[in-house]
Enzyme design. Structure first.
Site, short mmCIF file in Angstrom:
data_model
loop_
_atom_site.label_atom_id
_atom_site.label_comp_id
_atom_site.label_asym_id
_atom_site.label_seq_id
_atom_site.Cartn_x
_atom_site.Cartn_y
_atom_site.Cartn_z
N ALA A 109 41.53 13.09 -15.09
CA ALA A 109 41.82 13.86 -14.82
C ALA A 109 42.60 14.27 -14.00
O ALA A 109 43.54 15.54 -13.83
CB ALA A 109 40.47 14.90 -14.25
N CYS A 168 58.48 -6.55 -5.44
CA CYS A 168 58.14 -6.62 -3.77
C CYS A 168 57.28 -5.15 -3.10
O CYS A 168 57.43 -5.51 -2.43
CB CYS A 168 59.72 -6.75 -3.63
SG CYS A 168 61.63 -5.79 -4.81
#
Lengths: 461, 461
Positions: free
Chosen positions: B195, B320
């Site tokens: 939802a 990263c």
């Protein structure tokens, strides 16, 4: 309109509502993200975890938020069992645990493990000695509730925790009913709880796992909540849960004492006001806000309906209000009457007048149900020439009919004579002996018959 | 402050907020209880289920509410696999599914089952033929997302569903990213959604299981939600989820067309504005609101930080920015550049001006990060006397450093010469070939070396 079913779900505490609203605005983003909305969410989550951990009495990194108390139990039990798989596959529970615990035990059994269900006394309290005896070298986990959800009896958690420590078995405490009232005493290893029991929102459970407890996540891995509760966190509800736990704890001593007196009043007055009623559960070592009683010759669902009509919302462990047609496993384990069973659990702030009104309304509600069922109560009068034995066929009839029919015919046999009640209703096994004890007759025993069971009752008065 | 990470979590839709507030007052009690508060809760739950089922395109009794999209996937996959245990223990998934699916697959493998991960094209789209070929007589379940959560590419769900039907294999569709935009086409068997992706609250997932699909609940039994989602229902959030799904669907066509144009603008402008940037994902068969691009020579976390400083919240699949130091499995499966990766996913109502501002800010943000890393971009100039082969040791250095170092030295070998890049960063395997393709060099291949891998690159320009 008084709502007396706080043990199912308490109305939302004002602090929970306020915190939830604030967190809807501040805490909808993913707390794992690095941008500002994520950082804000992270701060809220960390603060909620700290507050909840302080209330539980554990370190924040020992506590995770789950989607419900049921899930905290399911996952805590599965994780602790998996973590100690090499020790063994034996689980100890009390016979009166929440169904979430008992259903977890069934999963273990289905997978080849074994379960010991420790019996309880008539008050619903487990014996420390009996519990300790159930622990074995291959016991992976022990589970005990802090207090019973149906009758309010407190369990000897600290003593059982000590017995578990002595043999190196971790104890998981189901603190769902008590955590709002105070921390769980004793040296437990795992703890589960449910926010909507203390006025927090639904959708939040707590699972604490002490450092050093062996634990292995059983399901798919997930980076959330230390891997112990997968899925995006329900952050606004978590924030509201933690805030309301802190709030109820501040009032717990005072409000607990007040509700304890109201419950005491119910415990004393119900047997005085309602004929053939029995209050069950430990009268002293109990939750402050919960009392349960059973009324002979009463259909539980009809009584709940009558009370609902009068404006009171209560629950029942009678078989006639459940879809399974079996009485509550808690009442069964205690060996107490299940028919006409009513649990009253008072939410925070319940007015004394509402409890008095309930006591005003209850006798009429019970009498009305009994009248509908055609019950004559009181000791039956004996007539000369009564037979020494009589067979009462109630096959196909459900609680409370077998006991009502029994009460109707007991006067038709001579004192010392026997009524054989044929029944295929599982509640009869519990309620016929309980009826005998309440009415002064002798319960002789049962035997299998075609299509059901014959319960033998000897008339004594 | 523009928030462009709707694919992680969308801000709460006003209708969701309104419904949640109303349901806090009306829907806190247990919907399984017979008293008035319980009956009110039941009505809300039933209405929410009907509304959600209508939006999904299934019967209300085929749909349950779970605590999250992740749990809907975990439980739906486990239940479908358990239901078809006798058929076999083979699972088919695409290589670009959500981690909740891939982690469920790992659980199956750990338990002795087998998994086929169907490869995708460079756009992220799975081939219908390739998917169909993966289906076997012992395939218990197939899983496919409706659209990818990282690059927005729509999958050929209807065609794959047809292929699955043809051989009697149930298909579970992960509709998390698309359900707000419309129902999933095709004859699927199970469907999961979340939802908070469409502006509903967190704490609610959907799981639909069509009648006739074999399904066995794997965990402890529970009477809630047909036994498929244990625990007290998170009713206020469920009500809000259903109400907001209905609300966003009413605006979906119009708002989808509007956001599709904004995304198209990003797709066109980013490669024009940012040197060495690549937009990934299917340009046409895609979600309306989501676009992903990668920028060479950029540290993903530094770029996210720079954009956050400029007021834009976006996410990244670069290694990263993740704690695992591995690039997104989606980008890896597609074989596209992962360094400097940015995902922009526009929430409902995003202003066109905010997207323009983002395009204004982005080039400077990328240039700033590159400057910090000391990057010279553009084609390197060759000097006479350059060696034919050169070894570049980047062992111990993380994305994007290996590619940056490579770009710095490529001009030091003669055209036709080779650079051997030594690296132990898993992103290099993806990003060095992608860099070659973007810059016109030849990727020769890799070989194992002590402490890592040597990637061979032949200078071509």
């Amino acid at each position: 309109m008084p709502y007396f079913d706080a043990a199912s779900a308490a109305p939302l505490h004002p602090v929970a509502r306020q915190a939830l609203l604030a967190a809807l605005d501040e805490g909808w983003a993913d707390p794992a993200r690095l941008y500002r909305e994520g950082r804000r969410a992270r701060l809220l989550l960390d603060a909620a975890r700290e507050a909840a951990a302080e209330a539980v009495g554990c370190r924040p990194d020992e506590l995770v938020f789950t989607p419900s108390g049921t899930r905290a139990l399911h996952e805590g039990i599965a994780g602790a069992l998996a973590g100690r798989r090499r020790v063994g596959r034996h689980l100890v529970v009390s016979a009166v645990e929440h169904s979430a615990v008992l259903h977890s035990a069934e999963v273990l059994e289905a997978a080849g493990g074994t379960v010991t269900r420790v019996a309880v006394e008539r008050t619903g309290r487990v014996g420390v000695g009996a519990y300790a005896q159930a622990l074995r070298p291959d016991t992976a986990l022990a589970v005990l509730q802090s207090a019973n959800h149906e009758v309010g009896t407190e369990q000897p958690v600290a003593e059982v925790a000590e017995a578990c420590r002595a043999v190196g078995v971790p104890l998981l405490v189901d603190a769902a009913q008590s955590l709002g009232w105070g921390p769980v005493a004793g040296d437990w290893s795992l703890l589960a709880a449910s926010a909507h029991k203390w006025g927090g929102p639904s959708g939040v459970g707590l699972l604490a796992v002490r450092k050093g407890v062996r634990y292995a996540v059983a399901g798919p891995s997930d980076e959330r909540e230390s891997g112990r509760a997968p899925g995006f966190p329900n952050l606004p509800a978590v924030v509201a849960a933690a805030a309301s736990l802190r709030a109820v704890r501040q009032e717990a001593a005072q409000e607990g004492a007040r509700l304890r007196e109201l419950v005491e009043r119910v415990r004393v007055r119900v047997p005085e006001l309602v004929p053939d009623a029995e209050v069950v559960g430990d009268p002293v070592r109990r939750l402050p806000h919960l009392v349960t009683f059973s009324c002979l010759y009463v259909d539980g669902e009809a009584l709940l309906h009558a009370l609902d009509q009068a404006g009171f919302s209560v629950s029942s462990g009678s078989s006639c209000t459940s879809s399974t047609l079996t009485p509550s496993h808690v009442l069964r384990a205690m060996g107490v009457l299940s028919e006409g069973n009513v649990r009253v659990s008072l939410p925070w702030g319940t007015a004394a007048e509402d409890v008095e009104r309930f006591l005003d309304v209850l006798p009429g509600a019970v009498a009305g149900v009994r009248e509908q069922l055609g019950v004559r109560t009181g000791v039956p009068t004996s007539a000369s020439g009564d037979p020494a034995e009589l067979v009462l066929d109630t096959l196909g009839k459900r609680c409370p009919i077998p006991v009502i029919e029994l009460a109707k015919v007991i006067g038709s046999v001579e004192v010392g004579g026997v009524v054989r009640v044929l029944s295929d209703d599982s509640a009869a096994r519990l309620d016929i002996p309980a009826w005998c004890e309440m009415c002064g007759h002798e319960y002789v025993g049962e035997e299998a018959v075609e299509g059901g069971v014959a319960y033998r009752v000897r008339r004594r008065v």
